[in-house]
Design a protein around this motif. Structure first.
Motif, PDB file in Angstrom:
ATOM      1  N   ASP A  44       0.830  -1.202   0.000  1.00 14.46           N
ATOM      2  CA  ASP A  44       0.000   0.000   0.000  1.00 14.46           C
ATOM      3  C   ASP A  44       0.875   1.267   0.000  1.00 14.46           C
ATOM      4  N   VAL A  45       1.908   1.253   0.837  1.00 17.34           N
ATOM      5  CA  VAL A  45       2.811   2.409   0.919  1.00 17.34           C
ATOM      6  C   VAL A  45       3.576   2.572  -0.403  1.00 17.34           C
ATOM      7  N   PHE A  46       4.070   1.471  -0.943  1.00 16.26           N
ATOM      8  CA  PHE A  46       4.836   1.521  -2.194  1.00 16.26           C
ATOM      9  C   PHE A  46       3.977   2.016  -3.360  1.00 16.26           C
ATOM     10  N   ARG A  48       1.772   4.182  -3.213  1.00  8.91           N
ATOM     11  CA  ARG A  48       1.697   5.641  -3.088  1.00  8.91           C
ATOM     12  C   ARG A  48       3.004   6.310  -3.499  1.00  8.91           C
TER      13      ARG A  48
END
Lengths: 164, 186
Positions: A44-46, A48
């Protein structure tokens, strides 16, 4: 001489072999292991961050994070290596082969799921690129001057894609 | 018994909860109890919604053994703040970059909510949000984590997140060769 409230301090020439207790309270304990963050959160972070930040930096932080970058094709659904998207100094200084390899690596990792691509691409590589994108690709944005792309390549492409 | 509704004070909320049961009680791994708006919990957490619908909510405190009291307090605080906030019209971000799918931008209060957290608290909160199936809170926390990484070198990222470098020099070199990592002024 004033005495501080901190109990532990070094005096004059005395050597203290072990670090003073105060030191251990100053350094915050490394309680949480961010390398062990669940892979769906890392993904999820990647997502973004985008492909360039992941490839150049984030995935090199630790092996578990790199595993996410290698094993999650969804991360590479949108691959854009257009310099206009980046103010990154290293990107401006990087050589052509490096940029070329970047999208090759990204598309390999997409495992046929790339839906949108933007970047520079040689005529010879174009069909190769399109072949590796998802059949449901919605966008293929190329920086190359369209007139440099051979007619045969164009006709092969036109059956499959609308160039934007 | 007279209950003064409309006040957000903790004691009042508890009285109203007992009378109307519009809240649920959650119990952290270390045994602390927290009250949360039932409506907000069901709306924001798929796991809590399932428990409420399935009747597996314990009036004496539903056990959430995976979540510590600090993280659960933040979850509950987030739910209750969310219950009182008016959602803004434009929640979907206009994607600035080609590379990132459009995400829901955090609202101002949500930014402030995660900005005040320590790194450890943020870690616990994102795990709790993941465990409870709280999509919106995951959006907010993952957004914050990505902001903390953006534009940083691997070394800087390791420093920020207190990550031990588990690569050997040779392994890093191999990865960089895969990318034909080369700069003009190298």
């Amino acid at each position: 001489m004033s005495t501080s409230s901190v109990s532990s301090c070094r005096e004059g020439g005395r050597t203290v072999p072990a670090p003073p207790p105060a030191m251990t309270t100053l350094v915050a304990p490394a309680a949480r292991d961010w390398a062990a963050l669940p892979s769906d959160i890392v993904l999820d972070v990647f997502l973004r961050l985008g492909p360039l930040d992941v490839l150049l930096d984030a995935e090199l932080a630790c092996k578990p994070w790199r595993r996410v970058a290698l094993e999650e094709p969804t991360l590479w659904r949108r691959v854009g290596f257009d310099k206009r998207d980046y103010s990154d100094e290293r990107w401006r200084r990087s050589c052509h082969d490096f940029k070329e390899n970047m999208w090759q690596v990204a598309l390999d990792r997409a495992k046929g799921q790339c839906e949108a691509f933007k970047g520079s691409c040689h005529d010879d590589d174009l069909l190769h690129l399109v072949g590796r994108c998802s059949p449901s690709s919605r966008s293929l944005r190329l920086i190359s001057d369209i007139s440099l792309i051979g007619m045969r390549t164009c006709s092969n492409l036109s059956a499959k894609l609308v160039l934007t | 018994m007279e209950v003064d509704k409309g006040k957000g004070e903790a004691e009042e909320t508890r009285k109203v909860a007992e009378a109307d049961r519009d809240t649920v009680t959650l119990k952290s791994s270390d045994g602390k109890l927290f009250e949360v708006s039932k409506e907000a919990a069901a709306r924001l957490s798929t796991v809590l919604a399932g428990m409420i619908a399935g009747g597996s909510i314990d009036d004496n405190g539903t056990d959430l053994k995976q979540i510590g009291s600090e993280a659960l307090e933040n979850v509950v605080d987030y739910c209750n703040k969310h219950a009182n906030s008016i959602p803004s019209a434009a929640l979907i971000s206009s994607s600035i970059s080609f590379n990132t799918a459009p995400f829901k931008e955090p609202e101002e209060w949500e930014r402030k909510f995660v900005d005040r957290l320590s790194h450890d608290a943020l870690f616990d909160l994102v795990e709790a949000a993941n465990f409870l199936g709280m999509e919106r809170l995951l959006d907010v926390t993952c957004h914050k984590i990505s902001e903390m990484m953006k534009g940083k070198s691997p070394d800087q990222i390791r420093e920020v997140f207190n990550i031990k470098n588990d690569y050997t020099k040779e392994e890093l070199e191999e990865i960089r060769q895969e990318l034909a990592w080369a700069f003009y002024d190298d």
